[in-house]
Scaffold this active site. Structure first.
Site, PDB file in Angstrom:
ATOM      1  CG  ASP A  31      -2.174   0.835   1.008  1.00 57.38           C
ATOM      2  OD1 ASP A  31      -3.268   0.231   0.947  1.00 57.38           O
ATOM      3  OD2 ASP A  31      -2.076   2.072   0.868  1.00 57.38           O
ATOM      4  CG  ASP A  47       1.950   5.905  -5.889  1.00 57.32           C
ATOM      5  OD1 ASP A  47       1.143   5.172  -6.498  1.00 57.32           O
ATOM      6  OD2 ASP A  47       1.886   7.145  -5.900  1.00 57.32           O
ATOM      7  N   GLY A  71      -6.360   1.753  -5.711  1.00 57.85           N
ATOM      8  CA  GLY A  71      -7.003   2.689  -6.644  1.00 57.85           C
ATOM      9  C   GLY A  71      -8.042   3.493  -5.899  1.00 57.85           C
ATOM     10  CE1 TYR A 138     -13.361   3.382  -8.939  1.00 56.47           C
ATOM     11  CE2 TYR A 138     -15.692   3.000  -9.342  1.00 56.47           C
ATOM     12  CZ  TYR A 138     -14.508   2.624  -8.741  1.00 56.47           C
ATOM     13  OH  TYR A 138     -14.461   1.509  -7.945  1.00 56.47           O
ATOM     14  CE  LYS A 142     -11.846   0.242 -10.298  1.00 59.65           C
ATOM     15  NZ  LYS A 142     -10.621  -0.255  -9.649  1.00 59.65           N
ATOM     16  CB  SER A 167     -22.707  -2.132  -2.783  1.00 55.63           C
ATOM     17  OG  SER A 167     -23.269  -1.468  -3.899  1.00 55.63           O
TER      18      SER A 167
HETATM   19  C1  15L Z   1     -17.704   1.073  -6.434  1.00 54.35           C
HETATM   20  O1  15L Z   1     -17.005   0.575  -7.303  1.00 54.35           O
HETATM   21  C2  15L Z   1     -17.180   2.157  -5.583  1.00 54.35           C
HETATM   22  O2  15L Z   1     -15.813   2.037  -5.316  1.00 54.35           O
HETATM   23  C3  15L Z   1     -17.949   2.314  -4.300  1.00 54.35           C
HETATM   24  O3  15L Z   1     -17.650   3.604  -3.808  1.00 54.35           O
HETATM   25  C4  15L Z   1     -19.469   2.165  -4.510  1.00 54.35           C
HETATM   26  O4  15L Z   1     -19.941   3.225  -5.309  1.00 54.35           O
HETATM   27  C5  15L Z   1     -19.786   0.863  -5.196  1.00 54.35           C
HETATM   28  O5  15L Z   1     -19.027   0.746  -6.387  1.00 54.35           O
HETATM   29  C6  15L Z   1     -21.282   0.755  -5.537  1.00 54.35           C
HETATM   30  O6  15L Z   1     -21.643   0.749  -6.711  1.00 54.35           O
HETATM   31  O7  15L Z   1     -22.071   0.683  -4.596  1.00 54.35           O
END
Ligand code: 15L
Length: 271
Positions: A31, A47, A71, A138, A142, A167
């Site tokens: 980390d 990092d 990330g 974001y 991915k 989630s």
């Molecule tokens: C994710 O990928 C996020 O990192 C998290 O913050 C939530 O938003 C989660 O998905 C989600 O969709 O509940």
């Protein structure tokens, strides 16, 4: 297996380190934050966006696999998202090729397909062959990291499993979570199956529990040996209704697909 786990200090890392250790694996933690008080294993403070530091950390011990969780878990500018998700993955992949580490399990996200309207998938859970449809920068990060993994599998014969996590929470807190929840124990099951399944090549699965109201198809995960045991429905009576529940069900990415997340891709000094 001897596994290097990035993002060790994060919420998923803190569950996976004991979970995988209890199942007989040896976990090396990495980390960018310093080793937490009381941690008694091997910890690299690195990092993941720094390719030299990543290569040096991986070179310190023989490894069977990498679990890449590091990330930023939320929305950011496009360059920040690309660094956080794509550059970090690239640094790991280059070091893995150099050091012949054969497998990576990647913490992707449901937000890689989050802009998929719920209405299109009603009556049929969303499968892994649906087109990438990110809901945020974001999600773009991915999708791009998944594409990079696919390229390295094809070029170098690695095995890579992208887990599009829903989630991840101790228990569901909203109505959307009743569809998207991934329990802590199921997360350990999912990652262990992804680490140990035979020759997956490049594979994608949805990282959710066996939720009665699931929006995503678990078939791809089950084919890799991921058998979830928890179900968000057990918590349904404790989850309060909220005015935003209907809007959050319009797209599978929930709030990330809403206008509150719209922002320019690039930060400008003059704005
Ligand atoms: C994710 O990928 C996020 O990192 C998290 O913050 C939530 O938003 C989660 O998905 C989600 O969709 O509940």
């Amino acid at each position: 297996m001897k596994i290097l786990l990035t993002g060790a200090a994060g919420s998923i890392g803190r569950v996976l380190i004991p979970g995988l250790t209890d199942r007989g694996h040896q976990v090396v933690a990495l980390d960018r934050v310093p080793v937490p008080d009381g941690f008694d294993g091997v910890w690299h403070t690195v990092d993941c966006a720094d390719p030299d530091a990543v290569a040096a950390a991986l070179d310190e011990q023989p490894l069977d696999a990498v679990v890449h969780l590091a990330g930023h878990p939320g929305e950011a500018s496009l360059p920040e998202s690309l660094t956080s998700h794509v550059v970090t993955t690239a640094a790991l992949l280059d070091a893995m090729v150099e050091q012949q580490i054969p497998r990576i399990v990647y913490a992707s996200s449901n937000h890689a397909v989050g802009r998929t309207p719920r209405v299109e998938s009603l009556g049929e859970d969303l499968g892994v062959l649906t087109r990438p449809r990110p809901d945020t920068f974001y999600g773009v990060g991915k999708v791009a990291a998944e594409a990079l993994l696919s390229l390295y599998v094809d070029r170098h014969g690695l095995d890579a499993v992208s887990c599009r996590i829903g989630s991840f929470l101790p228990e569901p807190e909203t109505v959307r979570h009743l569809s998207t929840w991934l329990s802590h124990d199921d997360c350990v099951r999912m990652v262990e199956a992804s680490l140990t399944t035979t020759a997956p090549g490049y594979a994608v699965l949805y990282g959710i529990s066996a939720n009665t109201r699931a929006w995503w198809d678990l078939a791809a995960g089950r084919a890799l040996g991921y058998e979830p045991r928890d179900n968000a429905e057990e918590f349904a009576t404790r989850v309060p209704d909220r005015p935003q529940d209907e809007a959050e069900a319009a797209f599978v990415g929930g709030p990330f697909a809403g206008e509150a997340f719209y922002r320019p891709a690039l930060d400008r000094a003059s704005v």
